[in-house]
Design a protein around this motif. Structure first.
Motif, PDB file in Angstrom:
ATOM      1  N   GLU A 181      13.022  19.824   9.598  1.00 16.99           N
ATOM      2  CA  GLU A 181      12.828  18.505   8.861  1.00 16.99           C
ATOM      3  C   GLU A 181      11.811  18.927   7.647  1.00 16.99           C
ATOM      4  O   GLU A 181      11.928  17.943   6.514  1.00 16.99           O
ATOM      5  N   THR A 182      11.007  19.847   7.824  1.00 20.58           N
ATOM      6  CA  THR A 182      10.340  20.339   6.422  1.00 20.58           C
ATOM      7  C   THR A 182      11.226  20.679   5.038  1.00 20.58           C
ATOM      8  O   THR A 182      11.150  20.202   4.065  1.00 20.58           O
ATOM      9  N   GLU A 183      12.321  21.626   5.637  1.00 25.11           N
ATOM     10  CA  GLU A 183      13.076  21.917   4.505  1.00 25.11           C
ATOM     11  C   GLU A 183      13.925  20.608   4.041  1.00 25.11           C
ATOM     12  O   GLU A 183      14.378  20.342   2.762  1.00 25.11           O
ATOM     13  N   ALA A 184      14.305  19.857   5.045  1.00 25.21           N
ATOM     14  CA  ALA A 184      14.936  18.608   4.755  1.00 25.21           C
ATOM     15  C   ALA A 184      14.204  17.776   3.806  1.00 25.21           C
ATOM     16  O   ALA A 184      14.871  16.959   2.784  1.00 25.21           O
ATOM     17  N   THR A 185      13.052  17.597   4.133  1.00 25.32           N
ATOM     18  CA  THR A 185      12.298  16.617   3.131  1.00 25.32           C
ATOM     19  C   THR A 185      12.215  17.133   1.657  1.00 25.32           C
ATOM     20  O   THR A 185      12.016  16.500   0.717  1.00 25.32           O
ATOM     21  N   GLN A 186      12.315  18.569   1.591  1.00 25.44           N
ATOM     22  CA  GLN A 186      12.166  19.214   0.282  1.00 25.44           C
ATOM     23  C   GLN A 186      13.584  18.857  -0.387  1.00 25.44           C
ATOM     24  O   GLN A 186      13.373  18.576  -1.400  1.00 25.44           O
ATOM     25  N   LEU A 187      14.399  19.144   0.242  1.00 23.25           N
ATOM     26  CA  LEU A 187      15.822  18.698  -0.302  1.00 23.25           C
ATOM     27  C   LEU A 187      15.901  17.392  -0.533  1.00 23.25           C
ATOM     28  O   LEU A 187      16.513  17.077  -1.831  1.00 23.25           O
TER      29      LEU A 187
END
Length: 205
Positions: A181-187
């Motif tokens: 989720e953290t990486e997804a939010t950044q992307l």
């Protein structure tokens, strides 16, 4: 998941309210199982049991699992197209990027069966066709909106942009939902920046 010779046409089109409810129940429960175990690991028997019906009754509505997959995929496309059309019509072109990206990201991640079905899009000719239909429907809607906002653009440049925006953002969002989720939010934030920067470039082209 299937091949060109498999019939994915529903056996019967629901007309009466009870039949429509039964079909909707089948699709709802099938999507739940697809989410839980994946499409390949789901059997028609499992769908019938979850839908509280006999296997013979299920086959009266759908000839095979591929037909159920296609029917669910069609509901996904209809929901997304309705939202895109509404948002494009009543939202500022720059704000609509954030609205639509957030909607699509949430839909891709949380809509029952979406990830399980569309991860296999290349393996099913019917899904590939549906995917292209969705792209061109969306592109026509985007093209109409860009024509209002950027009347100076040539028809060719505007149409190319109308294809690129939904395809590129959609592809990146499908990647995002596979990430933590953290990486997804950044992307997702970078996808918004990319799309807004492209719109600004179109504005000054």
């Amino acid at each position: 998941m299937t091949d060109d010779n498999i019939d994915v046409t529903p056996r019967r089109k629901p007309v009466q309210a009870r039949s429509r409810e039964r079909v909707n129940s089948i699709l709802k429960h099938a999507a739940e199982i697809f989410t839980e175990v994946g499409v390949d690991s789901t059997s028609m028997s499992a769908i019938a049991r979850r839908s509280d019906m006999s296997l013979a009754s299920l086959y009266r509505y759908f000839p095979n699992k591929a037909a159920i997959v296609k029917a669910i995929a069609e509901t996904h496309v209809e929901k997304m197209e309705d939202v895109m059309r509404a948002r494009l019509a009543d939202t500022d072109i720059y704000e609509v990027i954030d609205v639509l990206v957030d909607f699509y990201y949430d839909f891709y991640r949380n809509e029952p069966g979406y990830a399980a079905i569309w991860s296999g899009v290349e393996a099913m000719p019917e899904l590939r066709e549906l995917d292209f239909q969705e792209l061109y429907h969306n592109a026509r809607d985007v093209d109409a909106r860009l024509k209002q906002v950027f009347p100076h653009l040539s028809d060719t440049r505007r149409w190319n942009a109308s294809l690129l925006l939904p395809r590129s953002t959609g592809s990146m969002l499908r990647l995002a939902v596979t990430l933590p989720e953290t990486e997804a939010t950044q992307l997702v934030a970078e996808i918004k920046r990319m799309a807004r920067a492209y719109l600004k470039e179109l504005a000054t082209a």
